[in-house]
Scaffold this motif. Structure first.
Motif, mmCIF file in Angstrom:
data_model
loop_
_atom_site.group_PDB
_atom_site.id
_atom_site.type_symbol
_atom_site.label_atom_id
_atom_site.label_comp_id
_atom_site.label_asym_id
_atom_site.label_seq_id
_atom_site.Cartn_x
_atom_site.Cartn_y
_atom_site.Cartn_z
ATOM 1 N N LEU A 89 0.812 -1.220 0.000
ATOM 2 C CA LEU A 89 0.000 0.000 0.000
ATOM 3 C C LEU A 89 0.845 1.269 0.000
ATOM 4 N N ILE A 90 2.066 1.190 0.516
ATOM 5 C CA ILE A 90 2.884 2.412 0.528
ATOM 6 C C ILE A 90 3.575 2.641 -0.807
ATOM 7 N N ILE A 114 7.383 11.608 9.494
ATOM 8 C CA ILE A 114 6.779 10.530 8.728
ATOM 9 C C ILE A 114 7.431 10.458 7.356
ATOM 10 N N ASN A 115 7.993 9.307 7.051
ATOM 11 C CA ASN A 115 8.634 9.149 5.760
ATOM 12 C C ASN A 115 8.130 7.871 5.098
ATOM 13 N N THR A 116 7.249 8.032 4.148
ATOM 14 C CA THR A 116 6.621 6.934 3.429
ATOM 15 C C THR A 116 5.775 6.088 4.385
ATOM 16 N N ALA A 117 4.504 6.384 4.416
ATOM 17 C CA ALA A 117 3.632 5.648 5.330
ATOM 18 C C ALA A 117 2.196 5.697 4.833
ATOM 19 N N TYR A 118 1.413 4.756 5.305
ATOM 20 C CA TYR A 118 -0.003 4.677 4.983
ATOM 21 C C TYR A 118 -0.721 4.739 6.329
ATOM 22 N N ILE A 119 -1.413 5.847 6.570
ATOM 23 C CA ILE A 119 -1.967 6.093 7.909
ATOM 24 C C ILE A 119 -3.444 6.439 7.789
ATOM 25 N N THR A 120 -4.243 5.972 8.731
ATOM 26 C CA THR A 120 -5.686 6.176 8.632
ATOM 27 C C THR A 120 -6.227 6.967 9.811
#
Lengths: 370, 382
Positions: free
Chosen positions: B260-261, B294-300
């Protein structure tokens, strides 16, 4: 069965959120990156188990209707009902489009209601409140009208133009004034009233007989000598979204986790229509701090102390600082935005800098390309 | 005028033992995925987006959470007249008493009365543990156009990996002539995705026969498909192109999340025309604190980040405190990473509290580390 009819009132005539309210009532404006302002008051009502809710809209109903219909709120989809109402006639001038005129046009639905109490709440205020506590206080004190208020010590900067209460013994309301920012400490009205259904109906009739420009708050202010009007103190976070600055300030102050947790908790959830947006992707090079971020964003640039709405794209080299970006906007490469409210679907490309000030934030129009 | 009708049946009863503690109390399809989703959101959303509005979900193992989740059919917009999501657990029967589902085919056989009730023409068999986006309506079109008795979705896999899958050997028109389960020397690279469309009338007959066959393992791949082939029925392969992953192990679950990232090039859930729907939990937007990096992340939504997050995926309600480092890691729902903790190549299970300063990584192992409450207590020396 719940004994309250909930009425979500129109925003008063002094409310003007520059730019934002050209496209929708303030109550339907995006808030904190994922909510609409009115989600707070509707959730207060549904969390209080109110089944019968009247929601008034003056004009430009599309966003409100789309947002409110569906299964987002915790209200039974058969027994419960959020009824969207308006004046249903052409007002010759907007000054005649008062809450009283709207109530009058829809009095049938109040008459039909079996609930003995009415709680009238403003849909452009942000606070949480169990309305059953308000009604209990109202009944226990044998009041005719109970007005919710907040004691504030920063009245010079906040709740400008809101009603303030003069309180006497036993929290009896002896008069109303307007907050013109002259004093520090004030008891400001949260424009949330509790009364019996019968009194509500008679006040509406009476107001319209006195003047076709009268609002409910006017007739209540007129009645301080004749009726037992008392104050009910609200504690916790409260904001009135009645100007662009107020909108901007409320968004930014709720970035602080400690402020936000006073407003939204698991015990009293705030419901909103989900957009089924995927999580946010932070790409390499993103630098984000002190911010609230909605889902579905793609962030490659820098975001500092801001509120970023759903589906916003912030490209490499772009800097967003102390700003509120509404959903689906695009901040292109190397653009610098400070102290600005960017409305939905705006595309910021060919400009190096957009900078407002904390006291006077700038506004970028919906769908604007700059 | 008659509408063509296809009912989907999602096989969601498996235990998923290779997910260890993640499926100790929760059926695999209900395991969280991709920040805000559960695995079963994928087949359910695909159904909704493909206009398949009647979905039966065959549940068996630890299904309390799964049952209550799928009951809210409005989440996927499936609360339509003549449609809905139906939870189908094993039940006590008049003739045979109480019996468990003995295999994938048996689960359908035991619910033939449900399918009869739906008056369906076609049955779509799906698995509750795959991550992919697919238009089943297109597959049905192909099934009808080719006049097939059964259509099986296939994916082209590298020949070197083909021996891990059920492989379809086809003629030049993509008619299946042979099916081999995990062949040592694969003749083709068309792997079965475990997605079948059957013409119901024929399937019904074969399932009834299979039910009586004591030698059968009552499995679609092992018994029903071979029986179709033996009798010369028309089986068609439907080629699927796109992202598809089985998330049956901790490593594959971690990898699929990590895809996903990579953004649109890999697993992309941002297509507004093919949304993956999920039960909303009314959480606040993501709160990114003043000290966050934050360096390259998928956060909700619902996450609270004040530490460093690098190449990682954070699920709803997870917290990364100031000074913590989360690297190449998946943090599941409501897990809490304490101040100064350092996590590398981990999959942190729902609700696990990693104390301040704790360092966790899989060491030299090529596997990622599944961080459970037990792993944390052991590390803390309790």
């Amino acid at each position: 069965m719940n004994n309250i009819l909930g009425i979500l009132n129109l925003e008063s005539s002094s409310v003007h959120v520059e730019g934002i309210d050209n496209y929708r009532p303030v109550s339907a404006a995006s808030f904190l990156g994922r909510y609409r302002v009115l989600d707070f008051m509707i959730s207060n009502m549904t969390n209080s188990k109110i089944n019968n809710i009247h929601l008034y809209i003056k004009n430009r109903p599309r966003s409100t209707v789309e947002h409110v219909t569906g299964t987002s709120y915790n209200i039974n989809s058969k027994k419960g009902r959020i009824r969207i109402l308006n004046g249903e006639r052409n007002f010759s001038s907007d000054v005649y489009n008062t809450d009283v005129a709207n109530f009058l046009a829809n009095m049938q639905f109040v008459e039909e209601a079996t609930e003995p109490y009415v709680v009238i709440a403003p849909s452009h205020f942000v606070f949480v409140q169990n309305f059953n506590d308000l009604v209990k206080y109202h009944a226990d004190n044998g009041a005719d009208i109970t007005v919710m208020y907040q004691s504030i010590n920063n009245a010079k900067e906040s709740f400008i133009m809101c009603d303030t209460l003069e309180l006497g013994e036993g929290k009896q309301v002896t008069g109303f004034e307007q907050n013109r920012g002259k004093f520090k400490n004030r008891d400001v009205s949260l424009e949330c009233y509790c009364m019996s259904k019968a009194l509500f109906m008679s006040l509406v009739e009476k107001a319209s007989a006195i003047s076709s420009l009268y609002w409910l708050s006017d007739i209540i202010a007129d009645s301080v000598d004749d009726l037992k009007i008392i104050g009910y103190q609200h504690r916790g976070y409260a904001a009135c979204i009645n100007s662009l600055k107020a909108y901007y300030d409320a968004n930014l102050e709720l970035r602080d986790h400690n402020v936000l947790k006073n407003l939204i908790s698991n015990e009293w959830p705030i419901y909103t229509k989900t957009n089924d947006t995927c999580p946010t992707l932070y790409k390499e090079g993103a630098a984000v701090s002190g911010s609230l971020v909605g889902n579905g964003c793609i962030i490659e640039g820098t975001v500092i102390n801001s509120v970023i709405g759903r589906n916003v794209v912030i490209k490499k080299g772009a800097v967003v600082k102390d700003s509120v970006i509404l959903p689906s906007s695009l901040i292109n490469k190397d653009a610098v935005i400070e102290n600005t409210v960017v409305d939905r679907y705006a595309i910021v490309t060919h400009i190096k800098e957009i900078k407002g000030t904390k006291d006077k934030p700038l506004y970028v129009k919906r769908r604007d390309r700059i | 005028m008659k509408q063509k009708k296809m009912v989907a049946m999602i096989l969601a009863g498996g235990r998923g033992t290779r997910l260890y503690d993640l499926t100790k109390k929760v059926a695999k399809p209900a395991v969280h995925f991709g920040g805000k989703y559960r695995i079963i959101d994928f087949p359910l959303s695909n159904c909704a987006n493909s206009n398949v509005s009647t979905v039966g979900v065959l549940v068996q193992y630890e299904s309390v959470l799964l049952n209550s989740y799928i009951a809210r059919d409005y989440v996927w917009g499936l609360d339509v007249p003549n449609g809905g999501v139906f939870c189908l657990p094993p039940r006590e029967k008049d003739e045979s008493g109480l019996g468990l589902y003995r295999g994938t085919a048996d689960a359908i056989t035991q619910n033939l009365d449900f399918l009869d009730l739906q008056e369906t023409e076609y049955v779509l068999i799906l698995s509750g543990d795959h991550i992919y986006k697919m238009n089943y309506d297109k597959m049905l079109e192909s099934h009808i156009e080719k006049g097939a008795d059964a259509t099986i979705a296939v994916l082209e896999v590298p020949l070197s990996e083909a021996s891990r899958f059920g492989i379809m050997n086809c003629d030049e028109n993509d008619n299946i002539i042979e099916f081999e389960e995990k062949p040592k020397e694969p003749k083709s690279n068309l792997a079965s995705m475990g997605i079948y469309i059957f013409t119901y009338k024929t399937l019904r007959k074969y399932l009834r026969e299979d039910e009586k066959n004591n030698a059968s393992s009552h499995d679609f791949g092992k018994d029903i498909i071979p029986a179709y082939l033996k009798d010369g029925l028309k089986l068609s392969a439907y080629r699927f192109k796109g992202y598809w992953k089985d998330v049956g192990t901790i490593n594959s679950l971690w990898e699929t999340n990590m895809d996903l990232i990579k953004g649109r090039a890999s697993l992309d859930l941002s297509d507004p025309d093919w949304k993956i729907y999920t039960g909303d939990n009314n959480s606040v937007p993501q709160q990114i604190g003043p000290n966050a990096k934050i360096n390259t992340a998928y956060i909700t939504q619902g996450c609270l980040v004040d530490g460093e997050v690098t190449r990682s995926v954070l699920f709803t309600g997870s917290v990364v405190e100031e000074g913590a480092q989360v690297i190449d890691t998946v943090v599941m729902n409501d897990a809490h990473i304490g101040k100064g903790a350092v996590l590398k190549r981990c999959l942190v299970m729902d609700g696990v509290n990693v104390p301040d300063g704790m360092e966790l990584d899989p060491g030299d192992s090529k596997d990622v580390l599944l961080v459970t409450k037990a792993v944390v207590s052991k590390k803390a020396g309790k």
